[in-house]
Design an enzyme around this catalytic site. Structure first.
Site, PDB file in Angstrom:
ATOM      1  CB  CYS A 128     -11.030   5.257  -5.514  1.00  0.00           C
ATOM      2  SG  CYS A 128      -9.871   5.679  -4.274  1.00  0.00           S
TER       3      CYS A 128
ATOM      4  NE  ARG B 293     -11.214  -5.985   8.703  1.00  0.00           N
ATOM      5  CZ  ARG B 293     -10.076  -6.731   7.962  1.00  0.00           C
ATOM      6  NH1 ARG B 293     -10.034  -6.047   6.814  1.00  0.00           N
ATOM      7  NH2 ARG B 293      -9.565  -7.678   8.507  1.00  0.00           N
TER       8      ARG B 293
ATOM      9  CB  CYS C 149     -10.961   2.491  -8.511  1.00  0.00           C
ATOM     10  SG  CYS C 149      -9.326   1.418  -8.689  1.00  0.00           S
TER      11      CYS C 149
ATOM     12  CB  CYS D 244      -4.885  -1.982   7.351  1.00  0.00           C
ATOM     13  SG  CYS D 244      -5.680  -3.409   8.328  1.00  0.00           S
TER      14      CYS D 244
ATOM     15  CB  CYS E 160      -4.119   6.481  -7.213  1.00  0.00           C
ATOM     16  SG  CYS E 160      -3.847   5.130  -7.557  1.00  0.00           S
TER      17      CYS E 160
ATOM     18  CB  CYS F 128      -6.675  -8.818   3.671  1.00  0.00           C
ATOM     19  SG  CYS F 128      -8.135  -7.843   3.897  1.00  0.00           S
TER      20      CYS F 128
ATOM     21  CB  CYS G 238      -3.131  -5.651   7.095  1.00  0.00           C
ATOM     22  SG  CYS G 238      -3.733  -5.592   5.531  1.00  0.00           S
TER      23      CYS G 238
HETATM   24  N1  SAM Z   1      -4.532   1.428  -4.151  1.00  0.00           N
HETATM   25  C1  SAM Z   1      -4.460   0.250  -3.448  1.00  0.00           C
HETATM   26  C2  SAM Z   1      -5.373  -0.790  -4.344  1.00  0.00           C
HETATM   27  O1  SAM Z   1      -6.562  -0.320  -4.781  1.00  0.00           O
HETATM   28  O2  SAM Z   1      -5.285  -2.060  -4.486  1.00  0.00           O
HETATM   29  C3  SAM Z   1      -5.069  -0.044  -2.051  1.00  0.00           C
HETATM   30  C4  SAM Z   1      -6.111   0.979  -1.438  1.00  0.00           C
HETATM   31  S1  SAM Z   1      -7.723   1.040  -1.978  1.00  0.00           S
HETATM   32  C5  SAM Z   1      -8.302   2.181  -1.447  1.00  0.00           C
HETATM   33  C6  SAM Z   1      -8.291  -0.443  -1.140  1.00  0.00           C
HETATM   34  C7  SAM Z   1      -9.936  -0.782  -1.355  1.00  0.00           C
HETATM   35  O3  SAM Z   1     -10.631   0.163  -0.761  1.00  0.00           O
HETATM   36  C8  SAM Z   1     -10.378  -0.834  -2.867  1.00  0.00           C
HETATM   37  O4  SAM Z   1     -10.039  -2.087  -3.564  1.00  0.00           O
HETATM   38  C9  SAM Z   1     -11.808  -0.808  -2.593  1.00  0.00           C
HETATM   39  O5  SAM Z   1     -12.336  -2.009  -2.505  1.00  0.00           O
HETATM   40  C10 SAM Z   1     -11.946   0.032  -1.165  1.00  0.00           C
HETATM   41  N2  SAM Z   1     -12.476   1.408  -1.373  1.00  0.00           N
HETATM   42  C11 SAM Z   1     -11.912   2.263  -2.219  1.00  0.00           C
HETATM   43  N3  SAM Z   1     -12.630   3.594  -2.079  1.00  0.00           N
HETATM   44  C12 SAM Z   1     -13.729   3.017  -1.602  1.00  0.00           C
HETATM   45  C13 SAM Z   1     -15.420   3.853  -1.351  1.00  0.00           C
HETATM   46  N4  SAM Z   1     -15.210   5.050  -1.633  1.00  0.00           N
HETATM   47  N5  SAM Z   1     -16.133   3.135  -0.659  1.00  0.00           N
HETATM   48  C14 SAM Z   1     -15.969   1.710  -0.424  1.00  0.00           C
HETATM   49  N6  SAM Z   1     -14.731   1.204  -0.454  1.00  0.00           N
HETATM   50  C15 SAM Z   1     -13.723   1.656  -1.023  1.00  0.00           C
HETATM   51 FE1  SF4 Z   2      -5.920   4.009  -6.815  1.00  0.00          FE
HETATM   52 FE2  SF4 Z   2      -7.945   4.292  -5.204  1.00  0.00          FE
HETATM   53 FE3  SF4 Z   2      -7.907   2.270  -7.265  1.00  0.00          FE
HETATM   54 FE4  SF4 Z   2      -6.635   1.902  -4.980  1.00  0.00          FE
HETATM   55  S1  SF4 Z   2      -8.620   2.070  -5.122  1.00  0.00           S
HETATM   56  S2  SF4 Z   2      -5.827   1.640  -7.109  1.00  0.00           S
HETATM   57  S3  SF4 Z   2      -6.103   4.247  -4.282  1.00  0.00           S
HETATM   58  S4  SF4 Z   2      -7.771   4.705  -7.527  1.00  0.00           S
END
Ligand code: SAM
Ligand code: SF4
Ligand code: DTB
Length: 341
Positions: A86, A286, A83, A123, A79, A214, A154
């Site tokens: 992530c 949730r 973030c 989802c 990606c 959501c 979802c």
């Molecule tokens: N890429 C898309 C986005 O960010 O909108 C969808 C997938 S992203 C993994 C969805 C959510 O998962 C993120 O917004 C975050 O809140 C949560 N998330 C991701 N990594 C995480 C982690 N290590 N621990 C807890 N929540 C996490």
């Molecule tokens: Fe990409 Fe992870 Fe951020 Fe979703 S949360 S946009 S998968 S870096």
């Protein structure tokens, strides 16, 4: 007795003024909550906070039901977003292998298995900044296929334009997950490649298309209580509030910038769930990522605090979740049952 009808007077009508939404009138949670009002909830003695959360919970939900959502990562890793929490970001060296978008058949097999295990919602998550239109056609086919199995659908695909949201609605999509993640103030410390406003815009497109929202966030990222209250005030201030509110406890993944963050105090996590319940009475709250790292007593406290949904299945997107069988045993020990879709 029907748990929805056990209280004659809406408990939140008895809130002291300083704990009521800022429009002054009781709006059943639909009014705006200021950050200070949310902080006042956080500051309550824990038993008092849990009592109030239970009152609100029973007013709006069956107190013995938990909604079960199973996650599948349909497009993993690579990606471009940054973030900080992530494992799927190209900006962090987490050793995760990037995959291409899964085939429809594989996705439907996973959805059938989720249904057989008792999930009500499926989802599908993709590690994209935003979907390309040709990918959206494939996701639309997945939504149609999963829905035809009798599951709620979802997806979480990153930012979405208005026309893309309508395309997903036409395919029969029930929910779109897109999180605000934290307060507007703390957000920039974690994410640099998209703004808070970008997220609000996507949520507006989802809402306008008639898809259920959501939307939640993550705690345990080193934010303050004020940041947590800021997140909750933002979520509760969406009009209407999101139908589903995932509260994630950071799963610390080696190689991510947030790897060695001081974990949140477990009682502060419980407080966050309770405050979400009180400020968003009709939403499903949730208990999301981070359960694998929690003991069962803490999870039970989260249900008492008003959580009424979990991610169900051995994996989240790329990290572990409690085994489905272990969750069934836990719900049974607590006298809770899966909500029928
Ligand atoms: N890429 C898309 C986005 O960010 O909108 C969808 C997938 S992203 C993994 C969805 C959510 O998962 C993120 O917004 C975050 O809140 C949560 N998330 C991701 N990594 C995480 C982690 N290590 N621990 C807890 N929540 C996490
Ligand atoms: Fe990409 Fe992870 Fe951020 Fe979703 S949360 S946009 S998968 S870096
Ligand atoms: C949400 O709020 N949490 C889920 C779902 N929406 C997509 C994702 C949690 C991901 C946890 C880290 C991982 O497994 O990669």
């Amino acid at each position: 007795m029907n748990p929805r009808t056990t209280t004659a007077v809406a408990p939140h009508r008895r809130r002291p003024h300083h704990l009521a939404p800022s429009d002054g009138a009781d709006t059943g949670g639909l009014g705006r909550w200021s950050v200070d009002q949310v902080l006042a909830l956080y500051a309550l003695p824990l038993p008092e906070l849990l009592f109030r959360a239970q009152q609100v919970h029973r007013e709006h939900h069956a107190a013995d039901e938990v909604q079960l959502s199973t996650l599948l990562s349909i497009k993993t890793g690579g990606c471009p977003e940054d973030c900080g929490y992530c494992p799927q970001s190209v900006h962090h060296e987490t050793g995760l292998k990037a995959d291409k978008l899964m085939d429809l058949d594989e996705v439907l097999d996973a959805a059938r298995e989720a249904k057989a295990q008792g999930a009500g919602r499926f989802c599908m998550g993709a590690a994209w900044r935003e979907p390309k239109d040709r990918d959206l056609d494939k996701v639309a086919a997945m939504v149609e296929g999963v829905k035809a199995l009798g599951l709620e659908t979802c997806v979480t695909l990153g930012m979405l334009r208005a026309d893309q949201a309508r395309r997903l609605k036409d395919a029969g999509l029930d929910y779109y997950n897109h999180n605000l993640d934290s307060s507007p103030q703390f957000y920039g410390r974690v994410i640099g490649t998209r703004t808070y406003q970008d997220r609000l815009d996507t949520l507006a497109h989802v809402r306008e298309a008639g898809i259920h929202v959501c939307c939640g966030g993550i705690v345990g990222m080193g934010e303050t209580r004020e940041d947590r209250a800021g997140l909750i005030a933002q979520l509760a201030g969406l009009d209407p509030a999101p139908e589903s509110v995932p509260i994630n406890n950071l799963v610390q993944v080696p190689g991510t910038p947030l790897e060695a963050t001081e974990p949140i105090d477990p009682f502060e996590f419980v407080r966050t769930i309770a405050v979400a319940r009180i400020t968003m009475p009709t939403s499903m709250v949730r208990l999301s990522a981070g359960r694998e790292q929690m003991d069962e007593a803490l999870q039970a406290m989260c249900f008492v605090a008003g959580a009424n949904s979990i991610f169900y299945g051995d994996r989240l997107l790329t990290t572990a979740n409690p085994q489905a069988q272990k969750d069934r045993a836990l719900l049974s020990r607590l006298g809770l049952k899966a909500q029928q879709a």
